[in-house]
Design a protein around this motif. Structure first.
Motif, short mmCIF file in Angstrom:
data_model
loop_
_atom_site.label_atom_id
_atom_site.label_comp_id
_atom_site.label_asym_id
_atom_site.label_seq_id
_atom_site.Cartn_x
_atom_site.Cartn_y
_atom_site.Cartn_z
N GLU A 47 92.50 48.69 118.21
CA GLU A 47 93.50 48.67 117.12
C GLU A 47 94.78 47.99 117.57
O GLU A 47 95.43 47.30 116.79
CB GLU A 47 93.83 50.10 116.68
CG GLU A 47 92.86 50.68 115.68
CD GLU A 47 93.23 52.12 115.33
OE1 GLU A 47 92.37 52.77 114.72
OE2 GLU A 47 94.33 52.58 115.66
N LEU A 48 95.15 48.22 118.82
CA LEU A 48 96.40 47.63 119.33
C LEU A 48 96.23 46.16 119.72
O LEU A 48 97.20 45.51 120.09
CB LEU A 48 96.90 48.44 120.53
CG LEU A 48 97.42 49.84 120.22
CD1 LEU A 48 97.74 50.59 121.50
CD2 LEU A 48 98.65 49.77 119.33
N GLY A 49 95.00 45.65 119.69
CA GLY A 49 94.77 44.23 119.97
C GLY A 49 94.31 43.92 121.37
O GLY A 49 94.08 42.76 121.71
N PHE A 50 94.14 44.96 122.21
CA PHE A 50 93.83 44.70 123.62
C PHE A 50 92.34 44.41 123.89
O PHE A 50 91.97 44.19 125.03
CB PHE A 50 94.31 45.86 124.51
CG PHE A 50 95.81 45.88 124.64
CD1 PHE A 50 96.46 45.02 125.50
CD2 PHE A 50 96.57 46.73 123.85
CE1 PHE A 50 97.85 45.01 125.60
CE2 PHE A 50 97.96 46.73 123.94
CZ PHE A 50 98.60 45.86 124.81
N VAL A 62 94.21 37.87 119.23
CA VAL A 62 95.64 37.59 119.24
C VAL A 62 95.98 36.32 120.02
O VAL A 62 97.12 35.89 120.04
CB VAL A 62 96.46 38.77 119.81
CG1 VAL A 62 96.43 39.94 118.84
CG2 VAL A 62 95.95 39.20 121.17
N CYS A 68 98.71 38.13 129.87
CA CYS A 68 98.89 39.32 129.02
C CYS A 68 97.85 40.37 129.40
O CYS A 68 98.15 41.57 129.49
CB CYS A 68 98.74 38.91 127.56
SG CYS A 68 98.58 40.27 126.43
N TYR B 190 102.70 52.45 118.09
CA TYR B 190 103.01 51.44 119.11
C TYR B 190 103.14 50.09 118.42
O TYR B 190 102.53 49.86 117.38
CB TYR B 190 101.89 51.36 120.14
CG TYR B 190 101.66 52.62 120.91
CD1 TYR B 190 102.57 53.06 121.86
CD2 TYR B 190 100.51 53.38 120.72
CE1 TYR B 190 102.35 54.22 122.59
CE2 TYR B 190 100.29 54.55 121.43
CZ TYR B 190 101.21 54.96 122.37
OH TYR B 190 100.99 56.10 123.09
N ALA B 191 103.90 49.19 119.03
CA ALA B 191 103.91 47.80 118.57
C ALA B 191 102.60 47.17 119.05
O ALA B 191 102.38 47.06 120.24
CB ALA B 191 105.11 47.06 119.17
N SER B 192 101.73 46.81 118.12
CA SER B 192 100.43 46.24 118.51
C SER B 192 100.59 44.78 118.90
O SER B 192 101.62 44.16 118.59
CB SER B 192 99.44 46.36 117.36
OG SER B 192 99.84 45.47 116.33
N LEU B 193 99.58 44.23 119.57
CA LEU B 193 99.66 42.80 119.93
C LEU B 193 99.78 41.91 118.69
O LEU B 193 100.63 41.02 118.66
CB LEU B 193 98.44 42.39 120.78
CG LEU B 193 98.33 43.04 122.16
CD1 LEU B 193 97.15 42.46 122.93
CD2 LEU B 193 99.59 42.82 122.97
N PRO B 194 98.96 42.14 117.64
CA PRO B 194 99.16 41.31 116.44
C PRO B 194 100.57 41.50 115.87
O PRO B 194 101.19 40.54 115.41
CB PRO B 194 98.11 41.84 115.45
CG PRO B 194 97.07 42.50 116.30
CD PRO B 194 97.79 43.04 117.50
N MET B 197 102.98 39.44 117.83
CA MET B 197 102.85 38.01 117.49
C MET B 197 103.55 37.72 116.16
O MET B 197 104.25 36.72 116.02
CB MET B 197 101.38 37.61 117.39
CG MET B 197 100.55 37.87 118.64
SD MET B 197 101.18 36.99 120.06
CE MET B 197 100.58 35.36 119.70
#
Lengths: 387, 263
Positions: A47-50, A62, A68, B190-194, B197
Motif C-alpha cells: 500500500e505504501l508503494g514499497f 512509483v 530508494c 504514512y506518506a506513501s511513495l506514490p 511523488m
C-alpha cells in the motif's frame, strides 16, 4: 556522487523508518520466534508503494530507483532483517526481470499486482548442484506445442511458498552449458508445481525458505522471459541489484546492532560506572562507527551508480562483501557489550546476530564477491599497465 | 468543503534541546525538525473528512515558519493534502503566539474556509495559544482537545467528542469551527511513495507579511519572551535513614524546617 539525501529521499526514509519502528517492530519479535511470514506487513508495504519501487507508474509502481530501495531495506533490516528478504528479491529480482524481459502481455498481466504487493515475486535458480554456478542448472524444460514441460527441483527458495509469481531458470538445451538455459514465469497454480521441504534455518526465521518441486509442470510458451537460451544472461544481469539489496540489508543489521549496543552501554552500570564510560567500550563503539560509515558509503555509491545506469558489478560486490562482513563483526561486538542478556531472546541483538550470518552466504558468498572484485581490478590494471 | 489544516515545524521529540548562548532561543544546529505530532492528527482528520465528503472538498495546509518548512509541508502534501500556503517572512523568525494567530487568521480568511483542524498544542513551546487566537480573530467557535469528530447528518454542524475526567463530553458546534486534536482521535497515515511523488507537483503558495497586507507586525508587544534559560540542575538527593519509619519522618520534618526552611 550525491551523498546527502534529497528532500524526497528524506521523506521516503521517514515513512519507512516510522513504519519499521512502529508497525514492523510490533510483530517482528514474535514472527521470528514463531517462524511465521508476515502477510499483513507485505500488504501494508505494498500500500505504501514499497513493493513496486522500480516499476514504472504505467504498471502501478512509483519508478524510483535502487537508492530508494536501499533506504527502505536499511530501515526494515534495523528492525527485522527477515522481512527485508522478500522486499529485496521481489523488487530487485522478480519485478526487474519481468519488467525487462516479460512480453507486453506478461507485463500487463502480472506487474500491476506485483507492484502493489498483492502478488509476491520470487526467484528460483538454486539447485542441489547449482548456485553461484548458474551454468550447472539441471532442471529441464522441454517444449511441447504451446507449452514447456518443466521437471526438477529448486532448493533454498526464499518465500517460495508465498509466491504469486516465480521466476525459474531451467535447461532447454542439454548440449549448450551456458546458452541452453531459459527463464520462465511460473504461477503456483500451474499443474505439476508443488512446494517441497521447508528449511529450518539459524536465522531469518520470519522469512520462509522452501523447496519447489516441478513434476511435468506445464508452462505456457508465452511465459518465457526474454527468448529461449537467454536464461544465463537474465540470471547474471540480476546479480548487481540483488547484491546491493543484501548489502543494504546488512547495513541495516549493522546499524540496528550498533544502536542496541550504544543504548545498552549507556544504561548498564558495573563497578560504579556506566559501561559506556569504560575505555574498552569506547574503542568498540569507535570501531563500529567507522566500519558502519565505510560500509554505508560503499552501499550508497553502488546504488547511486546503478540508478545512473553505470556498470557497477565491482562496486556492488565490494558493497556486499564489506557490509555483510561488518554486519557480523558489529553484531558480534554488540552482543559482547550486552553480555549475558544479549544472548537471550529478550534482546533484539540475539536475533540480529543470527540473521547477520547468512548475509555473507546468500546472493553470492563473500568468496564469490572477491572473485568478481579481483577479476575487475586485474582487468583495470591490464588496461592501465598493459603487460 | 474548504478544509484547512494548520502545521507547525518543531524539533523532533528525540532531539536534545539546548539554549543558545544569547538566551534568545534554542540551538538549531544538528536538530532534526518534524511536523508537530498533534498537527499530524489534525492533518489526518482533515484528510478523513475530505475522503468522506468526496466531491470538490479540498484540504489546504497552512504553515507559518522559516524557509526550511517546505519539507514538513511537502510531507503533509504527500499524506494527501491538496495544496499549501507557506507564510514565510524574515520578520517572523520567532513570533509571539498572538502575532502567529493574527497572521494565520488573515491568510486563512483570504483563502476562505469551512473548518479548521490542528493539534491541541505545539510540542515545542506548548503554549496552545495560537488556535484560540485564530478563533478569536476569525470570530468562530473553537473546540479544544478533541478525541472524536464527525459532521451531523445534514453536514451543517460539527459533533465533537472530548475526553474529560471520568467520562466523555459531546459538543455540537456550528460551522465554521476550529478543532484542536488530541492523541487518539485517529491514527495518522504514512506518506506513501506514490503520495511523495505526487506531492512534488502540488502547489505551495508563499506569502510574506506584505502579501497579506500587514504594514507592521500585528499584535506586536502583546507578549514577549524576555529570556530563555536552561532547566536548573537537579539538587543532591539525601536519604533519611532510621530503624523506625516514624523516626525517619521526624528527622525529615526537622530537616525541612531547620535546614531547608520550607515548612
Amino acid at each position: 556522487m550525491q551523498l546527502r539525501l534529497s528532500e524526497e529521499e528524506r521523506m521516503i526514509q521517514k515513512t519507512i523508518r516510522d513504519f519499521a519502528r512502529k508497525d514492523l517492530a510490533a510483530v517482528a519479535d514474535q514472527a521470528n520466534l514463531d517462524a511465521v511470514f508476515q502477510d499483513e506487513i507485505y500488504r501494508k508495504l505494498g500500500e505504501l508503494g514499497f513493493m513496486g519501487v522500480t516499476v514504472p507508474e504505467e504498471y502501478g509502481g512509483v519508478d524510483l530507483g535502487t537508492f530508494c530501495l536501499t533506504l527502505a531495506l536499511e530501515e526494515i533490516s534495523m528492525v527485522c532483517p527477515a522481512t527485508a528478504i522478500a522486499v529485496s528479491v521481489h523488487n530487485e529480482l522478480a519485478n526487474s526481470i519481468v519488467l525487462r524481459y516479460g512480453s507486453d502481455a506478461v507485463k500487463n498481466k502480472f506487474l500491476p499486482a506485483m507492484a502493489s504487493g498483492r502478488s509476491i515475486g520470487v526467484y528460483a535458480i538454486t539447485e542441489t548442484e547449482a548456485g553461484s554456478d548458474v551454468s550447472a542448472i539441471r532442471m529441464s524444460a522441454v517444449r511441447e506445442g504451446d507449452e514447456y514441460i518443466l521437471n526438477g527441483n529448486k532448493i533454498f527458495i526464499s518465500t517460495g511458498d508465498k509466491a504469486g509469481v516465480i521466476i525459474v531458470v531451467a535447461r532447454t538445451n542439454a548440449d549448450d552449458r551456458t546458452g541452453g538455459l531459459t527463464a520462465f514465469l511460473v504461477e503456483p497454480n500451474f499443474p505439476g508445481f508443488s512446494i517441497g521441504k521447508t528449511e529450518h534455518k539459524m536465522g531469518m526465521k520470519a522469512s520462509t525458505t522452501v523447496e519447489l518441486v516441478f513434476e511435468d509442470c506445464r508452462v505456457p510458451a508465452g511465459n518465457v522471459l526474454g527468448s529461449p537460451g537467454m536464461g544465463m544472461k537474465i540470471a547474471l544481469g540480476a546479480l548487481d541489484g540483488g547484491r546491493i539489496g543484501i548489502a543494504s540489508q546488512a547495513l541495516g543489521i549493522a546499524q540496528g546492532a550498533m544502536d542496541s549496543a550504544v543504548l545498552f552501554a549507556r544504561e548498564r552500570s558495573q563497578f560504579g560506572q556506566r559501561i559506556i564510560d569504560f575505555q574498552g567500550t569506547k574503542w568498540k563503539i569507535a570501531d563500529m562507527a567507522v566500519k558502519l560509515d565505510a560500509a554505508r558509503l560503499l552501499v550508497y555509491r553502488a546504488a547511486r551508480m546503478k540508478d545512473a545506469g553505470e556498470q557497477c558489478s565491482k562496486e556492488a560486490s565490494m558493497a556486499k562483501l564489506y557490509a555483510t562482513r561488518i554486519a557480523n563483526e558489529i553484531a558480534y561486538e554488540s552482543m559482547q557489550i550486552h553480555g549475558g542478556v544479549g544472548y537471550t531472546e529478550e534482546f533484539r541483538i540475539e536475533r540480529l546476530f543470527r540473521d547477520a550470518r547468512v548475509t555473507e552466504i546468500y546472493e553470492g558468498t563473500s568468496e564469490i564477491q572477491r572473485l568478481v572484485i579481483a577479476k575487475k581490478v586485474i582487468e583495470e590494471y591490464e588496461q592501465a599497465y598493459p603487460s | 468543503m474548504k478544509i484547512i489544516v494548520l502545521l507547525k515545524r518543531v524539533p523532533d521529540t528525540e532531539a536534545k534541546i539546548l539554549i543558545n548562548q544569547e538566551g534568545t532561543g534554542i540551538r538549531k544546529d544538528g536538530v532534526k525538525f518534524v511536523i508537530n505530532t498533534y498537527d499530524e492528527y489534525g492533518i489526518e482528520e482533515g484528510l478523513k473528512l475530505k475522503e468522506k465528503l468526496g466531491g470538490d472538498s479540498k484540504v489546504t495546509v497552512f504553515c507559518l515558519g522559516p524557509e526550511e518548512s517546505t519539507e514538513v509541508i511537502r510531507t503533509a502534501l504527500a499524506m494527501g493534502a491538496d495544496d499549501a500556503v507557506h507564510i514565510c517572512d524574515p520578520a517572523l523568525e520567532s513570533p509571539a503566539p498572538f502575532t502567529t494567530s493574527a497572521v494565520l487568521a488573515k491568510a486563512i480568511k483570504d483563502e476562505g474556509f469551512d473548518i479548521i483542524f490542528c493539534g491541541k498544542q505545539g510540542i515545542d513551546d506548548d503554549t496552545a495559544q495560537v488556535q484560540g487566537g485564530i478563533a478569536e480573530a476569525l470570530g468562530i467557535p473553537q473546540v479544544n482537545i478533541a478525541s472524536s469528530f464527525e459532521l451531523s447528518e445534514d453536514g451543517s454542524r460539527a459533533l465533537i467528542g472530548r475526553r474529560i475526567e471520568g467520562g466523555n463530553e459531546k459538543i455540537e458546534s456550528a460551522l465554521p469551527v476550529i478543532v484542536t486534536c488530541d492523541k487518539g482521535i485517529n491514527e495518522p497515515r504514512y506518506a506513501s511513495l506514490p503520495g511523495i511523488m505526487k506531492a512534488k507537483k502540488k502547489e505551495i503558495r508563499t506569502r510574506t507579511l506584505a502579501d497579506l497586507g500587514f504594514d507592521e507586525m500585528p499584535a506586536a508587544g502583546r507578549s514577549k519572551i524576555l529570556k530563555w534559560l536552561p532547566l536548573p540542575k537537579g539538587g543532591e538527593c539525601r536519604m533519611v535513614e532510621a530503624e523506625e519509619v516514624s523516626d525517619a519522618v521526624k528527622e525529615l520534618a526537622r530537616l525541612l524546617r531547620e535546614e531547608a526552611k520550607i515548612i
